[in-house]
Structure formats: structure tokens, C-alpha cells
Motif scaffolding. Structure first.
Motif, PDB file in Angstrom:
ATOM      1  N   THR A  22      -5.872   2.265   4.108  1.00 30.64           N
ATOM      2  CA  THR A  22      -5.019   2.471   5.303  1.00 30.64           C
ATOM      3  C   THR A  22      -5.580   4.353   5.327  1.00 30.64           C
ATOM      4  O   THR A  22      -6.106   4.593   6.185  1.00 30.64           O
ATOM      5  CB  THR A  22      -3.518   2.924   4.916  1.00 30.64           C
ATOM      6  OG1 THR A  22      -3.091   1.626   4.816  1.00 30.64           O
ATOM      7  CG2 THR A  22      -3.238   3.507   6.088  1.00 30.64           C
ATOM      8  N   ARG A  23      -5.405   5.109   3.900  1.00 31.72           N
ATOM      9  CA  ARG A  23      -6.353   6.299   4.477  1.00 31.72           C
ATOM     10  C   ARG A  23      -7.798   5.994   4.698  1.00 31.72           C
ATOM     11  O   ARG A  23      -8.347   6.753   5.739  1.00 31.72           O
ATOM     12  CB  ARG A  23      -6.520   6.768   3.134  1.00 31.72           C
ATOM     13  CG  ARG A  23      -5.240   7.482   2.737  1.00 31.72           C
ATOM     14  CD  ARG A  23      -5.145   8.128   1.296  1.00 31.72           C
ATOM     15  NE  ARG A  23      -5.505   7.639   0.047  1.00 31.72           N
ATOM     16  CZ  ARG A  23      -5.030   6.775  -0.842  1.00 31.72           C
ATOM     17  NH1 ARG A  23      -3.450   6.388  -0.313  1.00 31.72           N
ATOM     18  NH2 ARG A  23      -5.528   6.040  -2.357  1.00 31.72           N
ATOM     19  N   PHE A  24      -8.304   4.363   3.904  1.00 30.57           N
ATOM     20  CA  PHE A  24     -10.093   5.091   4.545  1.00 30.57           C
ATOM     21  C   PHE A  24     -10.068   4.399   6.163  1.00 30.57           C
ATOM     22  O   PHE A  24     -10.854   5.259   6.894  1.00 30.57           O
ATOM     23  CB  PHE A  24     -10.962   3.672   3.866  1.00 30.57           C
ATOM     24  CG  PHE A  24     -12.160   3.211   4.452  1.00 30.57           C
ATOM     25  CD1 PHE A  24     -13.099   4.303   3.568  1.00 30.57           C
ATOM     26  CD2 PHE A  24     -12.536   2.352   4.840  1.00 30.57           C
ATOM     27  CE1 PHE A  24     -14.254   3.856   4.045  1.00 30.57           C
ATOM     28  CE2 PHE A  24     -13.955   1.982   4.702  1.00 30.57           C
ATOM     29  CZ  PHE A  24     -14.770   2.855   4.708  1.00 30.57           C
ATOM     30  N   THR A  25      -9.552   3.710   6.294  1.00 28.79           N
ATOM     31  CA  THR A  25      -9.748   3.205   7.888  1.00 28.79           C
ATOM     32  C   THR A  25      -8.636   3.986   8.826  1.00 28.79           C
ATOM     33  O   THR A  25      -9.169   3.882  10.149  1.00 28.79           O
ATOM     34  CB  THR A  25      -9.309   1.647   7.890  1.00 28.79           C
ATOM     35  OG1 THR A  25      -7.513   1.141   7.975  1.00 28.79           O
ATOM     36  CG2 THR A  25      -9.943   0.746   7.135  1.00 28.79           C
ATOM     37  N   GLY A  26      -8.138   4.388   8.988  1.00 25.47           N
ATOM     38  CA  GLY A  26      -6.396   5.331   9.611  1.00 25.47           C
ATOM     39  C   GLY A  26      -5.623   3.180   9.913  1.00 25.47           C
ATOM     40  O   GLY A  26      -5.205   4.237  11.121  1.00 25.47           O
ATOM     41  N   ASP A  27      -5.940   2.829   9.610  1.00 19.32           N
ATOM     42  CA  ASP A  27      -5.285   1.522  10.508  1.00 19.32           C
ATOM     43  C   ASP A  27      -4.367   1.127   9.668  1.00 19.32           C
ATOM     44  O   ASP A  27      -4.685   0.212   8.617  1.00 19.32           O
ATOM     45  CB  ASP A  27      -5.870   0.743  11.253  1.00 19.32           C
ATOM     46  CG  ASP A  27      -5.252  -0.092  12.373  1.00 19.32           C
ATOM     47  OD1 ASP A  27      -4.020  -0.715  11.880  1.00 19.32           O
ATOM     48  OD2 ASP A  27      -5.868  -1.110  12.961  1.00 19.32           O
ATOM     49  N   PHE A  28      -3.113   0.731   9.835  1.00 19.08           N
ATOM     50  CA  PHE A  28      -1.956   0.096   8.061  1.00 19.08           C
ATOM     51  C   PHE A  28      -2.730  -1.722   8.295  1.00 19.08           C
ATOM     52  O   PHE A  28      -2.936  -1.927   7.380  1.00 19.08           O
ATOM     53  CB  PHE A  28      -1.007   0.056   8.501  1.00 19.08           C
ATOM     54  CG  PHE A  28       0.021  -0.838   7.292  1.00 19.08           C
ATOM     55  CD1 PHE A  28       0.290  -0.144   5.832  1.00 19.08           C
ATOM     56  CD2 PHE A  28       0.947  -1.473   7.460  1.00 19.08           C
ATOM     57  CE1 PHE A  28       0.629  -0.636   4.786  1.00 19.08           C
ATOM     58  CE2 PHE A  28       1.781  -2.044   6.925  1.00 19.08           C
ATOM     59  CZ  PHE A  28       1.629  -1.667   5.664  1.00 19.08           C
ATOM     60  N   GLY A  29      -2.569  -2.212  10.732  1.00 20.76           N
ATOM     61  CA  GLY A  29      -2.466  -3.395  10.044  1.00 20.76           C
ATOM     62  C   GLY A  29      -4.003  -3.639   9.241  1.00 20.76           C
ATOM     63  O   GLY A  29      -3.855  -5.033   9.050  1.00 20.76           O
ATOM     64  N   LEU A  30      -5.452  -2.886  10.177  1.00 22.68           N
ATOM     65  CA  LEU A  30      -6.032  -3.524   9.631  1.00 22.68           C
ATOM     66  C   LEU A  30      -6.181  -3.852   8.120  1.00 22.68           C
ATOM     67  O   LEU A  30      -7.234  -4.444   7.741  1.00 22.68           O
ATOM     68  CB  LEU A  30      -8.180  -2.203   9.828  1.00 22.68           C
ATOM     69  CG  LEU A  30      -9.125  -2.864  10.114  1.00 22.68           C
ATOM     70  CD1 LEU A  30      -9.025  -3.850   9.990  1.00 22.68           C
ATOM     71  CD2 LEU A  30      -9.957  -1.371  10.142  1.00 22.68           C
ATOM     72  N   ALA A  31      -5.851  -2.298   7.504  1.00 16.65           N
ATOM     73  CA  ALA A  31      -5.735  -2.476   5.883  1.00 16.65           C
ATOM     74  C   ALA A  31      -5.106  -3.583   5.512  1.00 16.65           C
ATOM     75  O   ALA A  31      -5.685  -3.698   4.187  1.00 16.65           O
ATOM     76  CB  ALA A  31      -4.796  -1.457   5.301  1.00 16.65           C
ATOM     77  N   GLU A  32      -4.004  -4.046   6.099  1.00 15.92           N
ATOM     78  CA  GLU A  32      -3.391  -5.482   5.022  1.00 15.92           C
ATOM     79  C   GLU A  32      -4.304  -6.773   5.348  1.00 15.92           C
ATOM     80  O   GLU A  32      -4.493  -6.843   4.664  1.00 15.92           O
ATOM     81  CB  GLU A  32      -2.217  -5.443   5.798  1.00 15.92           C
ATOM     82  CG  GLU A  32      -0.790  -4.510   5.458  1.00 15.92           C
ATOM     83  CD  GLU A  32       0.411  -4.779   5.717  1.00 15.92           C
ATOM     84  OE1 GLU A  32       0.336  -5.411   6.838  1.00 15.92           O
ATOM     85  OE2 GLU A  32       1.572  -4.982   5.354  1.00 15.92           O
ATOM     86  N   ASP A  33      -4.917  -6.350   6.758  1.00 13.92           N
ATOM     87  CA  ASP A  33      -5.158  -7.543   7.201  1.00 13.92           C
ATOM     88  C   ASP A  33      -6.950  -7.809   6.408  1.00 13.92           C
ATOM     89  O   ASP A  33      -6.721  -9.052   5.591  1.00 13.92           O
ATOM     90  CB  ASP A  33      -5.946  -7.861   8.426  1.00 13.92           C
ATOM     91  CG  ASP A  33      -4.957  -7.753   9.494  1.00 13.92           C
ATOM     92  OD1 ASP A  33      -3.943  -8.641   9.154  1.00 13.92           O
ATOM     93  OD2 ASP A  33      -4.788  -7.777  10.839  1.00 13.92           O
ATOM     94  N   ALA A  34      -7.076  -6.304   5.851  1.00 13.47           N
ATOM     95  CA  ALA A  34      -8.744  -7.455   4.978  1.00 13.47           C
ATOM     96  C   ALA A  34      -7.678  -7.241   3.733  1.00 13.47           C
ATOM     97  O   ALA A  34      -8.949  -8.177   2.902  1.00 13.47           O
ATOM     98  CB  ALA A  34      -8.828  -5.642   5.052  1.00 13.47           C
TER      99      ALA A  34
END
Length: 68
Positions: A22-34
Motif C-alpha cells: 500500500t505504501r509502495f503503490t498508494g492503493d490499498f485495493g491494488l496492494a490486496e490484489d497483488a
């Protein structure tokens, strides 16, 4: 490695992995999916070739998935 081993690593490391992504991407949803995609990959590849550092493998794979 057995699927239960993957589950155990995920249970211990998931919050840290998702937080870092989440810190890396700035997007919690994307972080969870990845992170979930990394776990799915682990379930396929770990029985054949288990990593020396399972948590590190999940973090690295999830980060690569987030970049893709």
C-alpha cells in the motif's frame, strides 16, 4: 511445501505485506490484489520448489505483481 504451510506464512505476514505494498503503490485495493495473486502463485509453485525465505518470496512476488 504443503498448502497449510502457505496459509501459515500468509497468516503471519499478510498485514505487513499488504501495508508495504500500500505504501509502495498508494492503493490499498491494488496492494490486496497483488498480495492475493502472490499467494495463489505460492500455492502452485511452492510444492514443487519451496523458497528458503517464504515471507520474502511473497513480498517480492506481490511487489512484482503490483508493478505489472
Amino acid at each position: 511445501m504443503h498448502p497449510a504451510d502457505v496459509e501459515a506464512v500468509w497468516r503471519i505476514e499478510s498485514a505487513r505485506i499488504v501495508a508495504a505494498l500500500t505504501r509502495f503503490t498508494g492503493d490499498f485495493g491494488l496492494a490486496e490484489d497483488a498480495a492475493q495473486e502472490a499467494v495463489a502463485e505460492a500455492l502452485v509453485s511452492w510444492p514443487l520448489d519451496p523458497p528458503a525465505n517464504p515471507a520474502g518470496w511473497l513480498r517480492a512476488t506481490a511487489r512484482r505483481r503490483a508493478i505489472d
